[in-house]
Design a protein around this motif. Sequence first.
Motif, PDB file in Angstrom:
ATOM      1  N   GLU A 174       7.954   2.311  -3.851  1.00  0.00           N
ATOM      2  CA  GLU A 174       7.419   2.722  -5.153  1.00  0.00           C
ATOM      3  C   GLU A 174       6.982   4.184  -5.134  1.00  0.00           C
ATOM      4  N   ARG A 175       6.303   4.608  -4.060  1.00  0.00           N
ATOM      5  CA  ARG A 175       5.846   5.992  -3.979  1.00  0.00           C
ATOM      6  C   ARG A 175       7.020   6.950  -3.783  1.00  0.00           C
ATOM      7  N   GLU A 176       8.025   6.545  -3.000  1.00  0.00           N
ATOM      8  CA  GLU A 176       9.209   7.386  -2.822  1.00  0.00           C
ATOM      9  C   GLU A 176       9.930   7.587  -4.149  1.00  0.00           C
ATOM     10  N   GLN A 177      10.005   6.527  -4.954  1.00  0.00           N
ATOM     11  CA  GLN A 177      10.625   6.625  -6.270  1.00  0.00           C
ATOM     12  C   GLN A 177       9.848   7.600  -7.150  1.00  0.00           C
ATOM     13  N   GLN A 178       8.526   7.530  -7.073  1.00  0.00           N
ATOM     14  CA  GLN A 178       7.675   8.424  -7.859  1.00  0.00           C
ATOM     15  C   GLN A 178       7.900   9.883  -7.460  1.00  0.00           C
ATOM     16  N   VAL A 179       7.957  10.125  -6.156  1.00  0.00           N
ATOM     17  CA  VAL A 179       8.189  11.485  -5.661  1.00  0.00           C
ATOM     18  C   VAL A 179       9.579  11.968  -6.067  1.00  0.00           C
ATOM     19  N   LEU A 180      10.571  11.099  -5.962  1.00  0.00           N
ATOM     20  CA  LEU A 180      11.938  11.452  -6.346  1.00  0.00           C
ATOM     21  C   LEU A 180      12.000  11.886  -7.805  1.00  0.00           C
ATOM     22  N   GLU A 181      11.343  11.146  -8.677  1.00  0.00           N
ATOM     23  CA  GLU A 181      11.357  11.480 -10.101  1.00  0.00           C
ATOM     24  C   GLU A 181      10.707  12.838 -10.361  1.00  0.00           C
ATOM     25  N   MET A 182       9.658  13.155  -9.606  1.00  0.00           N
ATOM     26  CA  MET A 182       8.995  14.447  -9.773  1.00  0.00           C
ATOM     27  C   MET A 182       9.862  15.582  -9.231  1.00  0.00           C
ATOM     28  N   VAL A 183      10.565  15.309  -8.133  1.00  0.00           N
ATOM     29  CA  VAL A 183      11.506  16.290  -7.587  1.00  0.00           C
ATOM     30  C   VAL A 183      12.598  16.583  -8.613  1.00  0.00           C
ATOM     31  N   ALA A 184      13.102  15.529  -9.251  1.00  0.00           N
ATOM     32  CA  ALA A 184      14.164  15.678 -10.243  1.00  0.00           C
ATOM     33  C   ALA A 184      13.707  16.499 -11.443  1.00  0.00           C
ATOM     34  N   LYS A 185      12.410  16.470 -11.721  1.00  0.00           N
ATOM     35  CA  LYS A 185      11.865  17.233 -12.845  1.00  0.00           C
ATOM     36  C   LYS A 185      11.564  18.681 -12.473  1.00  0.00           C
ATOM     37  N   GLY A 186      11.814  19.028 -11.200  1.00  0.00           N
ATOM     38  CA  GLY A 186      11.674  20.420 -10.787  1.00  0.00           C
ATOM     39  C   GLY A 186      10.376  20.779 -10.108  1.00  0.00           C
ATOM     40  N   PHE A 187       9.507  19.802  -9.858  1.00  0.00           N
ATOM     41  CA  PHE A 187       8.247  20.094  -9.184  1.00  0.00           C
ATOM     42  C   PHE A 187       8.491  20.441  -7.719  1.00  0.00           C
ATOM     43  N   MET A 188       7.759  21.439  -7.203  1.00  0.00           N
ATOM     44  CA  MET A 188       7.795  21.778  -5.795  1.00  0.00           C
ATOM     45  C   MET A 188       6.895  20.813  -5.016  1.00  0.00           C
ATOM     46  N   GLN A 189       7.084  20.745  -3.708  1.00  0.00           N
ATOM     47  CA  GLN A 189       6.320  19.798  -2.895  1.00  0.00           C
ATOM     48  C   GLN A 189       4.818  20.037  -3.005  1.00  0.00           C
ATOM     49  N   ALA A 190       4.406  21.294  -3.039  1.00  0.00           N
ATOM     50  CA  ALA A 190       2.980  21.606  -3.145  1.00  0.00           C
ATOM     51  C   ALA A 190       2.412  21.099  -4.472  1.00  0.00           C
ATOM     52  N   GLU A 191       3.196  21.221  -5.538  1.00  0.00           N
ATOM     53  CA  GLU A 191       2.755  20.752  -6.852  1.00  0.00           C
ATOM     54  C   GLU A 191       2.656  19.229  -6.879  1.00  0.00           C
ATOM     55  N   ILE A 192       3.624  18.565  -6.265  1.00  0.00           N
ATOM     56  CA  ILE A 192       3.608  17.100  -6.216  1.00  0.00           C
ATOM     57  C   ILE A 192       2.395  16.614  -5.431  1.00  0.00           C
ATOM     58  N   ALA A 193       2.121  17.284  -4.311  1.00  0.00           N
ATOM     59  CA  ALA A 193       0.966  16.916  -3.491  1.00  0.00           C
ATOM     60  C   ALA A 193      -0.324  17.036  -4.288  1.00  0.00           C
ATOM     61  N   ASP A 194      -0.439  18.107  -5.054  1.00  0.00           N
ATOM     62  CA  ASP A 194      -1.644  18.330  -5.859  1.00  0.00           C
ATOM     63  C   ASP A 194      -1.778  17.270  -6.948  1.00  0.00           C
ATOM     64  N   LEU A 195      -0.668  16.945  -7.604  1.00  0.00           N
ATOM     65  CA  LEU A 195      -0.698  15.967  -8.690  1.00  0.00           C
ATOM     66  C   LEU A 195      -0.997  14.554  -8.190  1.00  0.00           C
ATOM     67  N   LEU A 196      -0.522  14.234  -6.984  1.00  0.00           N
ATOM     68  CA  LEU A 196      -0.731  12.890  -6.441  1.00  0.00           C
ATOM     69  C   LEU A 196      -1.977  12.799  -5.572  1.00  0.00           C
ATOM     70  N   GLY A 197      -2.622  13.937  -5.330  1.00  0.00           N
ATOM     71  CA  GLY A 197      -3.852  13.931  -4.548  1.00  0.00           C
ATOM     72  C   GLY A 197      -3.657  13.652  -3.076  1.00  0.00           C
ATOM     73  N   VAL A 198      -2.523  14.114  -2.522  1.00  0.00           N
ATOM     74  CA  VAL A 198      -2.256  13.935  -1.094  1.00  0.00           C
ATOM     75  C   VAL A 198      -1.879  15.283  -0.498  1.00  0.00           C
ATOM     76  N   SER A 199      -1.708  15.336   0.820  1.00  0.00           N
ATOM     77  CA  SER A 199      -1.357  16.595   1.476  1.00  0.00           C
ATOM     78  C   SER A 199       0.126  16.891   1.307  1.00  0.00           C
ATOM     79  N   ILE A 200       0.482  18.165   1.465  1.00  0.00           N
ATOM     80  CA  ILE A 200       1.887  18.553   1.369  1.00  0.00           C
ATOM     81  C   ILE A 200       2.689  17.943   2.514  1.00  0.00           C
ATOM     82  N   ASN A 201       2.030  17.701   3.655  1.00  0.00           N
ATOM     83  CA  ASN A 201       2.724  17.061   4.777  1.00  0.00           C
ATOM     84  C   ASN A 201       3.147  15.639   4.416  1.00  0.00           C
ATOM     85  N   THR A 202       2.286  14.945   3.667  1.00  0.00           N
ATOM     86  CA  THR A 202       2.616  13.589   3.230  1.00  0.00           C
ATOM     87  C   THR A 202       3.820  13.604   2.301  1.00  0.00           C
ATOM     88  N   ILE A 203       3.839  14.557   1.367  1.00  0.00           N
ATOM     89  CA  ILE A 203       4.969  14.666   0.443  1.00  0.00           C
ATOM     90  C   ILE A 203       6.238  15.029   1.198  1.00  0.00           C
TER      91      ILE A 203
END
Length: 237
Positions: A174-203
């Motif tokens: 479920e979380r991988e799907q969520q990250v994939l959808e955000m990647v598809a929308k053009g978000f960078m890893q740092a932005e995804i980490a900030d939006l999901l409240g996790v570290s960039i290493n986790t993303i």
Amino acid sequence: MNIQSRTEIGQEIIRVMLVDDDDRIQQALRLAIETHPELHLVGQAYTLREAMAVVNELQPEVVLVDLGLPDGSGLELIAHIHQHMPGCESMVLTVFGDESHVISSIEAGATGYLTKDTRTADILDRLKQLRAGGSPISPVIARRLLNRFRGVSTPDQLPTSKATVNHAFTPLSEREQQVLEMVAKGFMQAEIADLLGVSINTISTYVKRIYKKLAVNSRTSAVHRANALGLINLKDC
């Protein structure tokens, strides 16, 4: 092996390892990294054997690796990192600019490819770009690849290895799907980490898992592969 240490306070520092038998290049990059506020040199290796012996222990986030090492190919190290170190990325720094080496590196798991005529300051910028979710590549290499693939309409139609063609898709979490959808929308890893409240290493780990499950090696290929599998709809992104 020469391992450096530096206090990492107040900001996220990118852990870098250098693998190259050219001492001149090693020292130039070492000096540049040691004075960069966002980079930390965790180790240096001059041979494939030396690098393979310590890379897991050092736990770098980016390995800058030459392909032509005295005791083997850097591709072996890249493949090891891709398969066993999901929190780490490989960026090639080499004299080889031909299509064969570029494609072999990408298939092995490299997410960046630079030639050794790249300026030191630009190499450091590309290290940061890589950790932010980009796939830096030397302009001359990009032009050659564009010429090679000219006329191909979509990335999923590009030549692929037999492993990719025969790949059996493993469902995303479920979380991988969520990250994939955000990647598809053009978000960078740092932005995804900030939006999901996790570290960039986790993303970065999630992205590595997504790439592995989709049998791809880049953001663009992942998006088009996911669209072809029905995991996302590009019209909604």
